[in-house]
Design a protein around this motif. Structure first.
Motif, PDB file in Angstrom:
ATOM      1  N   GLU A  46     -49.807   4.516  -1.070  1.00 12.95           N
ATOM      2  CA  GLU A  46     -50.747   5.641  -1.060  1.00 12.95           C
ATOM      3  C   GLU A  46     -51.199   5.984   0.356  1.00 12.95           C
ATOM      4  OE1 GLU A  46     -54.248   7.182  -3.814  1.00 12.95           O
ATOM      5  OE2 GLU A  46     -54.667   5.225  -2.970  1.00 12.95           O
ATOM      6  N   GLN A  47     -51.430   4.964   1.155  1.00 16.45           N
ATOM      7  CA  GLN A  47     -51.981   5.197   2.490  1.00 16.45           C
ATOM      8  C   GLN A  47     -50.916   5.475   3.553  1.00 16.45           C
ATOM      9  OE1 GLN A  47     -55.246   2.427   3.646  1.00 16.45           O
ATOM     10  NE2 GLN A  47     -55.026   1.590   1.599  1.00 16.45           N
ATOM     11  N   HIS A  48     -49.677   4.994   3.339  1.00 22.89           N
ATOM     12  CA  HIS A  48     -48.709   5.043   4.438  1.00 22.89           C
ATOM     13  C   HIS A  48     -47.397   5.750   4.130  1.00 22.89           C
ATOM     14  CE1 HIS A  48     -51.330   2.346   6.669  1.00 22.89           C
ATOM     15  NE2 HIS A  48     -51.389   1.566   5.603  1.00 22.89           N
ATOM     16  N   ALA A  49     -47.083   5.997   2.852  1.00 24.06           N
ATOM     17  CA  ALA A  49     -45.827   6.669   2.523  1.00 24.06           C
ATOM     18  C   ALA A  49     -45.904   8.144   2.896  1.00 24.06           C
ATOM     19  CB  ALA A  49     -45.525   6.522   1.035  1.00 24.06           C
ATOM     20  N   ALA A  50     -44.732   8.785   2.952  1.00 24.03           N
ATOM     21  CA  ALA A  50     -44.683  10.215   3.244  1.00 24.03           C
ATOM     22  C   ALA A  50     -45.301  11.001   2.098  1.00 24.03           C
ATOM     23  CB  ALA A  50     -43.228  10.645   3.436  1.00 24.03           C
ATOM     24  N   PRO A  51     -45.828  12.190   2.395  1.00 23.31           N
ATOM     25  CA  PRO A  51     -46.337  13.039   1.319  1.00 23.31           C
ATOM     26  C   PRO A  51     -45.239  13.304   0.286  1.00 23.31           C
ATOM     27  CG  PRO A  51     -46.965  13.917   3.465  1.00 23.31           C
ATOM     28  CD  PRO A  51     -45.987  12.807   3.723  1.00 23.31           C
ATOM     29  N   ASN A  52     -45.624  13.329  -0.972  1.00 25.52           N
ATOM     30  CA  ASN A  52     -44.694  13.587  -2.078  1.00 25.52           C
ATOM     31  C   ASN A  52     -43.633  12.503  -2.229  1.00 25.52           C
ATOM     32  OD1 ASN A  52     -44.269  15.328  -4.291  1.00 25.52           O
ATOM     33  ND2 ASN A  52     -42.479  16.222  -3.317  1.00 25.52           N
ATOM     34  N   CYS A  53     -43.969  11.278  -1.829  1.00 23.24           N
ATOM     35  CA  CYS A  53     -43.052  10.145  -2.008  1.00 23.24           C
ATOM     36  C   CYS A  53     -42.728   9.954  -3.489  1.00 23.24           C
ATOM     37  CB  CYS A  53     -43.695   8.876  -1.451  1.00 23.24           C
ATOM     38  SG  CYS A  53     -42.760   7.364  -1.748  1.00 23.24           S
ATOM     39  N   LYS A  54     -41.457   9.737  -3.793  1.00 27.49           N
ATOM     40  CA  LYS A  54     -41.016   9.468  -5.160  1.00 27.49           C
ATOM     41  C   LYS A  54     -40.898   7.955  -5.349  1.00 27.49           C
ATOM     42  CE  LYS A  54     -38.468  13.723  -6.231  1.00 27.49           C
ATOM     43  NZ  LYS A  54     -39.246  14.590  -5.342  1.00 27.49           N
ATOM     44  N   VAL A  55     -41.414   7.466  -6.478  1.00 24.32           N
ATOM     45  CA  VAL A  55     -41.465   6.031  -6.730  1.00 24.32           C
ATOM     46  C   VAL A  55     -40.695   5.693  -8.003  1.00 24.32           C
ATOM     47  CG1 VAL A  55     -42.954   4.026  -7.077  1.00 24.32           C
ATOM     48  CG2 VAL A  55     -43.750   5.937  -5.650  1.00 24.32           C
ATOM     49  N   LEU A  56     -39.831   4.697  -7.912  1.00 20.62           N
ATOM     50  CA  LEU A  56     -39.117   4.159  -9.075  1.00 20.62           C
ATOM     51  C   LEU A  56     -39.443   2.677  -9.193  1.00 20.62           C
ATOM     52  CD1 LEU A  56     -37.008   3.986 -11.349  1.00 20.62           C
ATOM     53  CD2 LEU A  56     -35.242   3.733  -9.571  1.00 20.62           C
ATOM     54  N   VAL A  57     -40.019   2.278 -10.321  1.00 17.91           N
ATOM     55  CA  VAL A  57     -40.317   0.869 -10.582  1.00 17.91           C
ATOM     56  C   VAL A  57     -39.184   0.281 -11.425  1.00 17.91           C
ATOM     57  CG1 VAL A  57     -41.913  -0.769 -11.646  1.00 17.91           C
ATOM     58  CG2 VAL A  57     -42.805   1.252 -10.450  1.00 17.91           C
ATOM     59  N   VAL A  58     -38.571  -0.785 -10.918  1.00 18.48           N
ATOM     60  CA  VAL A  58     -37.455  -1.438 -11.594  1.00 18.48           C
ATOM     61  C   VAL A  58     -37.895  -2.746 -12.241  1.00 18.48           C
ATOM     62  CG1 VAL A  58     -35.174  -2.495 -11.248  1.00 18.48           C
ATOM     63  CG2 VAL A  58     -35.768  -0.379 -10.045  1.00 18.48           C
ATOM     64  N   ALA A  59     -38.761  -3.494 -11.580  1.00 16.57           N
ATOM     65  CA  ALA A  59     -39.138  -4.831 -12.046  1.00 16.57           C
ATOM     66  C   ALA A  59     -39.848  -4.773 -13.395  1.00 16.57           C
ATOM     67  CB  ALA A  59     -40.047  -5.498 -11.015  1.00 16.57           C
ATOM     68  N   ASN A  60     -39.433  -5.643 -14.293  1.00 17.03           N
ATOM     69  CA  ASN A  60     -40.052  -5.704 -15.622  1.00 17.03           C
ATOM     70  C   ASN A  60     -41.353  -6.483 -15.624  1.00 17.03           C
ATOM     71  OD1 ASN A  60     -38.256  -4.213 -17.296  1.00 17.03           O
ATOM     72  ND2 ASN A  60     -36.753  -5.860 -17.085  1.00 17.03           N
ATOM     73  N   PRO A  61     -42.309  -6.115 -16.501  1.00 13.32           N
ATOM     74  CA  PRO A  61     -42.239  -5.012 -17.463  1.00 13.32           C
ATOM     75  C   PRO A  61     -42.413  -3.665 -16.738  1.00 13.32           C
ATOM     76  CG  PRO A  61     -44.382  -6.064 -17.609  1.00 13.32           C
ATOM     77  CD  PRO A  61     -43.576  -6.857 -16.626  1.00 13.32           C
ATOM     78  N   ALA A  62     -41.308  -2.931 -16.583  1.00 18.25           N
ATOM     79  CA  ALA A  62     -41.269  -1.779 -15.681  1.00 18.25           C
ATOM     80  C   ALA A  62     -42.263  -0.686 -16.072  1.00 18.25           C
ATOM     81  CB  ALA A  62     -39.852  -1.214 -15.633  1.00 18.25           C
ATOM     82  N   ASN A  63     -42.365  -0.373 -17.367  1.00 18.16           N
ATOM     83  CA  ASN A  63     -43.268   0.696 -17.792  1.00 18.16           C
ATOM     84  C   ASN A  63     -44.708   0.386 -17.406  1.00 18.16           C
ATOM     85  OD1 ASN A  63     -40.872   0.449 -19.644  1.00 18.16           O
ATOM     86  ND2 ASN A  63     -41.637   2.413 -20.383  1.00 18.16           N
ATOM     87  N   THR A  64     -45.131  -0.840 -17.687  1.00 21.26           N
ATOM     88  CA  THR A  64     -46.523  -1.208 -17.410  1.00 21.26           C
ATOM     89  C   THR A  64     -46.746  -1.449 -15.923  1.00 21.26           C
ATOM     90  OG1 THR A  64     -46.707  -2.129 -19.633  1.00 21.26           O
ATOM     91  CG2 THR A  64     -48.371  -2.805 -18.033  1.00 21.26           C
ATOM     92  N   ASN A  65     -45.763  -1.995 -15.216  1.00 19.73           N
ATOM     93  CA  ASN A  65     -45.893  -2.126 -13.761  1.00 19.73           C
ATOM     94  C   ASN A  65     -46.067  -0.755 -13.112  1.00 19.73           C
ATOM     95  OD1 ASN A  65     -45.714  -4.913 -13.718  1.00 19.73           O
ATOM     96  ND2 ASN A  65     -43.523  -4.956 -13.289  1.00 19.73           N
ATOM     97  N   ALA A  66     -45.336   0.243 -13.606  1.00 21.11           N
ATOM     98  CA  ALA A  66     -45.476   1.607 -13.077  1.00 21.11           C
ATOM     99  C   ALA A  66     -46.862   2.156 -13.362  1.00 21.11           C
ATOM    100  CB  ALA A  66     -44.408   2.512 -13.683  1.00 21.11           C
TER     101      ALA A  66
END
Length: 315
Positions: free
Chosen positions: A95-115
Motif C-alpha cells: 500500500e505504501q510503496h507499490a506503484a499506483p494501480n498495482c495488480k496483486v495475485l495471491v497464490v499461497a493457500n488459503p488463497a481466497n482468505t489470504n487475499a
C-alpha cells in the motif's frame, strides 16, 4: 517464465523483485545469479531482498507466493494466525510503496482468505486489483477434459462443464454432449481436479510448483493483455453478489478481461448440482473469513482502522 515473456508478452521488459525470509537469503541470491547467467533479453534488472519495503517499492504487479502451510498437529486457527501476520506486513508495504494501480495475485493457500486479509490491511488498493489464484484448478479441469476426449487442450474452452465447448472439425460442440457420461463429470472429474495437488505431492514428494507457476502466468497475462474472444477464465475476485455469492468474499468467478480490467461473466445458467457445490464453497469461505477475523491482531487492527481512520496507520 516471467523473464521470458510468458506472463506479460514477448516485448515487455521486466525488473524482477524477489522477496524471501532471511534464512533463505543465500539461496535467493543464487536464484539471482542464475537469472543473470541466463542472459534473458527481457530481464532489465533483479532485486533480491529480505526487506519487504525494498521488495514492494514501485512494483506494478505483485505475485504473493509466500504463506504458512498447515503442518501436522496444527489447528486451522493457528495457520490463519501465521498468515495474518505475513499478509499484514506485506499488505502495508504494498500500500505504501507499490506503484499506483498495482495488480496483486495471491497464490499461497488459503488463497481466497489470504487475499481478503491483504485487502483489509491495504484499504487504498482498489478491491478490483486484489485477486487470488483459481486458474490452476481451471487449467486442471481443461487438462482432464482434453485427456478424456483425446483432444488438444487448446481446443477446449471454458472450464465449467455445463458451458464448456470443444472445437471440432464440424464446429464447437458442448463438452457434456461429447463426454456423454454425466456420472464421470459429476464424480471422478471433480474429485480428480480437487485432489490433483495431493496426488502430485504423493507422486513426486513435492508440491505442484510448475503448474502453479504456469497458472499464475496465465492469470496475470489474461488480466493484463485480455482474454481470447469467446473464452472466459477463472479468477478469485471480490464478490459483488453475482450468482448469489455474498459480497465480502474473494470467490472464483468466470471472468473476461480487457484493457487491464476483469469483468464477471453474467447470465450463465446454474443447475442444481452446481448450485449446491457453489454454496458449499461459499460456506467454507465464510467460515475461513470468520476464523481469520477472530485472530487477535486482525481484530485489533480493524477496530483501529474503523475508529481512527487510515491516515493514523499510514501517514
Amino acid at each position: 517464465m516471467i523473464a521470458r515473456g510468458i506472463m506479460l508478452g514477448p516485448d515487455q521488459p521486466v525488473i524482477l523483485h524477489m522477496l524471501d525470509i532471511a534464512p533463505a537469503a543465500e539461496a535467493l541470491n543464487g536464484v539471482k545469479m542464475e537469472l543473470i547467467d541466463a542472459a534473458l533479453p527481457l530481464l532489465k534488472g533483479v532485486v533480491a531482498t529480505t526487506d519487504v519495503v525494498e521488495a514492494c517499492k514501485g512494483v506494478n504487479i505483485a505475485v504473493m507466493v509466500g504463506g504458512f502451510p498447515r503442518k501436522e498437529g496444527m489447528e486451522r486457527k493457528d495457520v490463519m494466525s501465521k498468515n495474518v501476520s505475513i499478509y499484514k506486513a506485506q499488505a502495508s508495504a504494498l500500500e505504501q510503496h507499490a506503484a499506483p494501480n498495482c495488480k496483486v495475485l495471491v497464490v499461497a493457500n488459503p488463497a481466497n482468505t489470504n487475499a481478503l486479509i491483504l485487502k483489509e490491511f491495504a484499504p487504498s488498493i482498489p478491491e478490483k486489483n486484489i485477486t487470488c489464484l483459481t486458474r490452476l484448478d481451471h487449467n486442471r479441469a481443461l487438462g482432464q477434459i482434453s485427456e478424456k476426449l483425446n483432444v488438444h487442450v487448446n481446443d477446449v474452452k471454458n472450464a465449467n462443464v455445463n458451458h464448456a465447448t470443444v472445437t471440432t472439425s464440424t464446429g464447437e460442440k458442448p463438452v457434456r454432449e461429447l463426454v456423454a457420461d454425466d456420472h464421470w463429470l459429476n464424480t471422478e472429474f471433480i474429485t480428480t481436479v480437487q485432489q490433483r495437488g495431493a496426488a502430485i505431492i504423493k507422486a513426486r514428494k513435492q508440491s505442484s510448483a510448475l503448474s502453479a507457476a504456469s497458472s499464475a502466468c496465465d492469470h496475470i497475462r489474461d488480466w493484463v493483455l485480455g482474454t481470447p474472444k469467446g473464452s472466459w477464465v477463472s479468477m478469485g475476485v471480490y464478490s459483488d453478489g453475482s450468482y448469489g455469492i455474498q459480497p465480502g468474499l474473494i470467490y472464483s468467478f468466470p471472468v473476461t478481461c480487457a484493457k487491464g480490467e476483469w469483468s464477471i461473466v453474467q447470465g450463465l445458467k446454474i443447475d442444481e448440482f452446481s448450485r449446491a457445490k457453489m454454496d458449499d464453497t461459499a460456506k467454507e469461505l465464510v467460515e475461513e473469513k470468520t476464523l481469520a477475523y477472530s485472530v487477535p491482531q486482525l481484530t485489533m487492527e480493524l477496530c483501529f482502522l474503523k475508529n481512527c481512520g487510515r491516515s493514523s496507520i499510514n501517514p
